[in-house]
Design a protein around this motif. Structure first.
Motif, PDB file in Angstrom:
ATOM      1  N   LYS A 135       0.754  -1.130   0.059  1.00  0.00           N
ATOM      2  CA  LYS A 135       0.122   0.102   0.049  1.00  0.00           C
ATOM      3  C   LYS A 135       0.745   1.231   0.116  1.00  0.00           C
ATOM      4  CE  LYS A 135      -3.831  -2.268   2.492  1.00  0.00           C
ATOM      5  NZ  LYS A 135      -4.662  -2.109   3.748  1.00  0.00           N
ATOM      6  N   LYS A 136       0.328   2.158  -0.712  1.00  0.00           N
ATOM      7  CA  LYS A 136       1.232   3.461  -0.718  1.00  0.00           C
ATOM      8  C   LYS A 136       1.285   4.141   0.716  1.00  0.00           C
ATOM      9  CE  LYS A 136       1.367   7.771  -3.106  1.00  0.00           C
ATOM     10  NZ  LYS A 136       2.601   7.803  -3.677  1.00  0.00           N
ATOM     11  N   LEU A 137       2.369   4.661   1.127  1.00  0.00           N
ATOM     12  CA  LEU A 137       2.960   5.162   2.253  1.00  0.00           C
ATOM     13  C   LEU A 137       1.776   6.554   2.440  1.00  0.00           C
ATOM     14  CD1 LEU A 137       6.597   4.808   2.369  1.00  0.00           C
ATOM     15  CD2 LEU A 137       5.117   3.269   3.375  1.00  0.00           C
ATOM     16  N   ALA A 138       1.303   6.350   3.705  1.00  0.00           N
ATOM     17  CA  ALA A 138       0.446   7.607   3.986  1.00  0.00           C
ATOM     18  C   ALA A 138       1.369   8.679   4.429  1.00  0.00           C
ATOM     19  CB  ALA A 138      -0.481   7.569   4.848  1.00  0.00           C
ATOM     20  N   LEU A 139       1.727   9.726   3.755  1.00  0.00           N
ATOM     21  CA  LEU A 139       2.667  10.546   3.933  1.00  0.00           C
ATOM     22  C   LEU A 139       1.941  12.047   3.910  1.00  0.00           C
ATOM     23  CD1 LEU A 139       6.171   9.373   2.096  1.00  0.00           C
ATOM     24  CD2 LEU A 139       5.044   8.955   4.308  1.00  0.00           C
ATOM     25  N   ILE A 140       1.537  12.492   5.154  1.00  0.00           N
ATOM     26  CA  ILE A 140       0.892  13.965   5.081  1.00  0.00           C
ATOM     27  C   ILE A 140       1.716  14.705   5.670  1.00  0.00           C
ATOM     28  CG2 ILE A 140      -1.122  15.154   5.444  1.00  0.00           C
ATOM     29  CD1 ILE A 140      -2.696  12.664   5.316  1.00  0.00           C
ATOM     30  N   ILE A 141       2.552  15.685   5.183  1.00  0.00           N
ATOM     31  CA  ILE A 141       3.523  16.658   5.963  1.00  0.00           C
ATOM     32  C   ILE A 141       3.154  17.937   5.449  1.00  0.00           C
ATOM     33  CG2 ILE A 141       5.962  17.229   6.180  1.00  0.00           C
ATOM     34  CD1 ILE A 141       6.478  14.066   6.049  1.00  0.00           C
TER      35      ILE A 141
ATOM     36  N   ILE B  82      16.080   6.971  -1.335  1.00  0.00           N
ATOM     37  CA  ILE B  82      17.426   7.358  -1.159  1.00  0.00           C
ATOM     38  C   ILE B  82      18.103   6.981  -0.231  1.00  0.00           C
ATOM     39  CG2 ILE B  82      19.089   9.433  -1.268  1.00  0.00           C
ATOM     40  CD1 ILE B  82      17.183  11.119  -2.380  1.00  0.00           C
ATOM     41  N   GLY B  83      19.420   6.185  -0.283  1.00  0.00           N
ATOM     42  CA  GLY B  83      20.076   5.433   0.493  1.00  0.00           C
ATOM     43  C   GLY B  83      21.177   6.320   1.119  1.00  0.00           C
ATOM     44  N   THR B  84      21.366   6.402   2.295  1.00  0.00           N
ATOM     45  CA  THR B  84      22.537   7.117   2.862  1.00  0.00           C
ATOM     46  C   THR B  84      23.271   6.428   3.998  1.00  0.00           C
ATOM     47  OG1 THR B  84      21.401   8.584   4.770  1.00  0.00           O
ATOM     48  CG2 THR B  84      20.853   9.415   2.654  1.00  0.00           C
ATOM     49  N   PHE B  85      24.310   7.525   4.445  1.00  0.00           N
ATOM     50  CA  PHE B  85      25.145   7.010   5.618  1.00  0.00           C
ATOM     51  C   PHE B  85      24.022   6.913   7.099  1.00  0.00           C
ATOM     52  CE2 PHE B  85      30.007   7.041   4.606  1.00  0.00           C
ATOM     53  CZ  PHE B  85      29.598   6.053   3.540  1.00  0.00           C
ATOM     54  N   PHE B  86      23.115   7.774   6.949  1.00  0.00           N
ATOM     55  CA  PHE B  86      22.274   7.898   8.066  1.00  0.00           C
ATOM     56  C   PHE B  86      20.733   7.536   7.931  1.00  0.00           C
ATOM     57  CE2 PHE B  86      20.975  10.063  12.064  1.00  0.00           C
ATOM     58  CZ  PHE B  86      21.818   9.309  12.997  1.00  0.00           C
ATOM     59  N   GLY B  87      20.480   6.205   7.246  1.00  0.00           N
ATOM     60  CA  GLY B  87      19.275   6.023   6.958  1.00  0.00           C
ATOM     61  C   GLY B  87      18.978   6.251   5.812  1.00  0.00           C
ATOM     62  N   ALA B  88      17.531   5.837   5.462  1.00  0.00           N
ATOM     63  CA  ALA B  88      16.820   5.888   4.064  1.00  0.00           C
ATOM     64  C   ALA B  88      15.861   7.023   4.002  1.00  0.00           C
ATOM     65  CB  ALA B  88      16.201   4.395   3.576  1.00  0.00           C
TER      66      ALA B  88
ATOM     67  N   ARG C  36      10.950  11.943   3.861  1.00  0.00           N
ATOM     68  CA  ARG C  36      10.386  11.294   4.924  1.00  0.00           C
ATOM     69  C   ARG C  36      11.541  10.071   5.446  1.00  0.00           C
ATOM     70  NH1 ARG C  36       4.826   8.502   7.229  1.00  0.00           N
ATOM     71  NH2 ARG C  36       5.664   7.641   9.330  1.00  0.00           N
ATOM     72  N   ASN C  37      12.025  10.148   6.712  1.00  0.00           N
ATOM     73  CA  ASN C  37      13.326   9.423   6.727  1.00  0.00           C
ATOM     74  C   ASN C  37      12.837   8.184   7.741  1.00  0.00           C
ATOM     75  OD1 ASN C  37      15.016  11.469   5.483  1.00  0.00           O
ATOM     76  ND2 ASN C  37      14.735  12.625   7.416  1.00  0.00           N
ATOM     77  N   TYR C  38      13.796   6.974   7.509  1.00  0.00           N
ATOM     78  CA  TYR C  38      13.764   5.808   7.998  1.00  0.00           C
ATOM     79  C   TYR C  38      15.073   5.450   8.478  1.00  0.00           C
ATOM     80  CZ  TYR C  38       9.061   5.453   5.953  1.00  0.00           C
ATOM     81  OH  TYR C  38       7.846   5.532   5.671  1.00  0.00           O
ATOM     82  N   GLN C  39      15.017   5.413   9.919  1.00  0.00           N
ATOM     83  CA  GLN C  39      16.363   4.933  10.517  1.00  0.00           C
ATOM     84  C   GLN C  39      16.329   3.765  11.681  1.00  0.00           C
ATOM     85  OE1 GLN C  39      17.062   9.083  11.835  1.00  0.00           O
ATOM     86  NE2 GLN C  39      18.088   9.594  10.100  1.00  0.00           N
ATOM     87  N   VAL C  40      17.376   3.724  12.524  1.00  0.00           N
ATOM     88  CA  VAL C  40      17.143   2.528  13.458  1.00  0.00           C
ATOM     89  C   VAL C  40      16.060   2.906  14.330  1.00  0.00           C
ATOM     90  CG1 VAL C  40      18.447   1.726  15.563  1.00  0.00           C
ATOM     91  CG2 VAL C  40      19.648   1.995  13.383  1.00  0.00           C
ATOM     92  N   ASP C  41      15.681   4.001  14.750  1.00  0.00           N
ATOM     93  CA  ASP C  41      14.593   4.150  15.664  1.00  0.00           C
ATOM     94  C   ASP C  41      13.233   3.793  14.720  1.00  0.00           C
ATOM     95  OD1 ASP C  41      16.255   5.266  17.217  1.00  0.00           O
ATOM     96  OD2 ASP C  41      16.079   7.311  17.137  1.00  0.00           O
TER      97      ASP C  41
ATOM     98  N   TYR D 125      19.921  20.748   8.734  1.00  0.00           N
ATOM     99  CA  TYR D 125      20.031  20.506  10.365  1.00  0.00           C
ATOM    100  C   TYR D 125      18.797  21.058  11.065  1.00  0.00           C
ATOM    101  CZ  TYR D 125      24.323  17.983   9.437  1.00  0.00           C
ATOM    102  OH  TYR D 125      25.209  17.131   8.830  1.00  0.00           O
ATOM    103  N   GLY D 126      17.882  20.415  11.800  1.00  0.00           N
ATOM    104  CA  GLY D 126      16.868  21.030  12.689  1.00  0.00           C
ATOM    105  C   GLY D 126      15.614  20.986  11.741  1.00  0.00           C
ATOM    106  N   ASN D 127      15.539  20.539  10.644  1.00  0.00           N
ATOM    107  CA  ASN D 127      14.565  20.263   9.725  1.00  0.00           C
ATOM    108  C   ASN D 127      14.127  18.982   9.504  1.00  0.00           C
ATOM    109  OD1 ASN D 127      12.378  20.472   7.759  1.00  0.00           O
ATOM    110  ND2 ASN D 127      13.613  21.472   6.138  1.00  0.00           N
ATOM    111  N   PRO D 128      13.098  18.248  10.176  1.00  0.00           N
ATOM    112  CA  PRO D 128      13.108  16.689  10.209  1.00  0.00           C
ATOM    113  C   PRO D 128      12.600  16.481   8.686  1.00  0.00           C
ATOM    114  CG  PRO D 128      10.927  17.956  11.174  1.00  0.00           C
ATOM    115  CD  PRO D 128      12.093  19.129  10.818  1.00  0.00           C
ATOM    116  N   PHE D 129      12.077  17.471   7.934  1.00  0.00           N
ATOM    117  CA  PHE D 129      11.567  16.952   6.531  1.00  0.00           C
ATOM    118  C   PHE D 129      12.885  16.941   5.380  1.00  0.00           C
ATOM    119  CE2 PHE D 129       7.809  18.964   8.271  1.00  0.00           C
ATOM    120  CZ  PHE D 129       7.477  17.712   9.010  1.00  0.00           C
ATOM    121  N   SER D 130      14.144  17.411   5.816  1.00  0.00           N
ATOM    122  CA  SER D 130      14.993  17.300   4.988  1.00  0.00           C
ATOM    123  C   SER D 130      15.641  15.985   4.841  1.00  0.00           C
ATOM    124  CB  SER D 130      16.175  18.337   5.512  1.00  0.00           C
ATOM    125  OG  SER D 130      16.873  17.936   6.407  1.00  0.00           O
ATOM    126  N   ILE D 131      16.533  15.659   3.784  1.00  0.00           N
ATOM    127  CA  ILE D 131      17.215  14.367   3.815  1.00  0.00           C
ATOM    128  C   ILE D 131      17.997  14.009   4.680  1.00  0.00           C
ATOM    129  CG2 ILE D 131      19.316  15.473   2.685  1.00  0.00           C
ATOM    130  CD1 ILE D 131      19.130  13.236   0.343  1.00  0.00           C
TER     131      ILE D 131
END
Length: 325
Positions: free
Chosen positions: A2-8, A313-319, A25-30, A289-295
């Motif tokens: 299902k399409k991710l529900a992303l309302i930002i 996008i894959g990065t050194f600090f999450g997807a 929207r970022n996905y990390q260990v947390d 930095y400080g913007n939760p909606f940035s890469i």
């Protein structure tokens, strides 16, 4: 899936790309990922997203992550936690390249079997050509696999190593070597055409190729340690993609992807760079930095455009998933 529900709601400093706003929207260990260091991304035909990391393989169903790791007490577990490449073949088998060889995932039993036809080692690339042969770079050696009978052909380039491969829109395979050679496989002759990129540099900075990305039958993008170049095979000419920009001679590219017809994205050590060849426009996006909606991070390792049109996008600090507004 299902399409991710992303309302930002967009912050006032949302990045602009050619006048188009995007959010991340970022996905990390947390959020359940096994490691923040994302190495590769793929989507299977069932819709699952797969993320390779330095500490396990992750399957994402749009809600939660399932993690696959090596279990010394389970011979059917994946053989290494360091994942380097992912590929799903025509038979819907997921090939997983690791530091200890290739493992093929069985979706029914959720188990893995080692592919022993190629010596175990670092498997950094797996992809198919127009005829569905599978090409692999393992321990910097290039292999061609017939998926029907698992017959293997290896290509020996004396005095050098294969460091990157890519598939063009026509299904042809290109590869780059550590001595600055670019090679295009000719299916009719079953041989490679060679282009000496190092010689074209004419004594300039190192021509050590990092990655490649075909644009057309006669043009291909080449990233060196400090430049992104467009190579024309007919004219035997190299052009600096970002000529005139501040980063033209100081950009280390890890991954290139065609986002649309003339627009290419460059994943680098210092952010996301976008160039539209038709409009000759460039843009750089970096972590705010400080913007939760940035890469999630400026070091970008991979891109993947899913079936719904969103780009991961894959990065050194999450997807990060990026969606146009």
């Amino acid at each position: 899936m299902k399409k991710l529900a992303l309302i930002i709601f967009f912050a006032s400093n949302s990045p602009l790309i050619f006048g188009q706003a995007f959010y991340f929207r970022n996905y990390q260990v947390d959020n359940g990922v096994s490691s923040n260091f994302i190495t590769c991304i793929a989507q299977d035909k069932k819709g699952f997203m797969w993320f390779g990391t330095r500490n396990g393989l992750n399957r994402f169903d749009g809600v939660s992550f399932m993690i696959f790791r090596n279990d010394l007490n389970n011979p059917l577990s994946i053989g290494s936690n360091s994942i380097l490449s992912l590929f799903e073949d025509k038979q819907e088998r997921l090939w997983v390249g690791t530091y200890k060889g290739i493992y093929i995932y069985n979706a029914r039993s959720e188990t893995f079997s080692a592919f022993h036809k190629i010596p175990a080692g670092e498997v950094r690339f797996i992809m198919s050509d127009r005829d569905d042969y599978i090409w692999v770079v393992a321990n910097y050696v290039l292999y061609k696999i017939n998926p029907g009978n698992n017959e293997i052909q290896s290509f020996n380039f004396p005095g050098t190593q294969v460091i990157a491969i890519a598939r063009g829109n026509n299904g042809y395979i290109w590869c780059a070597t550590s001595n600055g050679m670019l090679k295009k496989y000719d299916h009719s002759r079953k041989a490679f055409d060679d282009y000496n990129i190092a010689a074209l540099y004419k004594g300039k900075d190192s021509a050590f190729i990092q990655t490649i990305s075909p644009v057309s039958d006669s043009t291909i993008l080449i990233a060196t340690l400090n430049q992104a170049l467009l190579f024309n095979t007919f004219r035997m000419k190299l052009t600096n993609v970002f000529s005139g920009r501040p980063w033209a001679n100081n950009i280390q590219v890890h991954k290139i992807v065609r986002q649309s017809g003339s627009e290419f994205w460059f994943g680098t050590e210092s952010g996301l760079y976008i160039h539209d060849f038709a409009r000759n426009k460039s843009e750089r996006i970096q972590k705010q930095y400080g913007n939760p909606f940035s890469i999630s991070d400026n070091v970008i390792t991979d891109f993947y455009k899913d079936k719904e049109g969103d780009t991961w996008i894959g990065t050194f600090f999450g997807a990060s998933i990026i969606t146009p507004a």
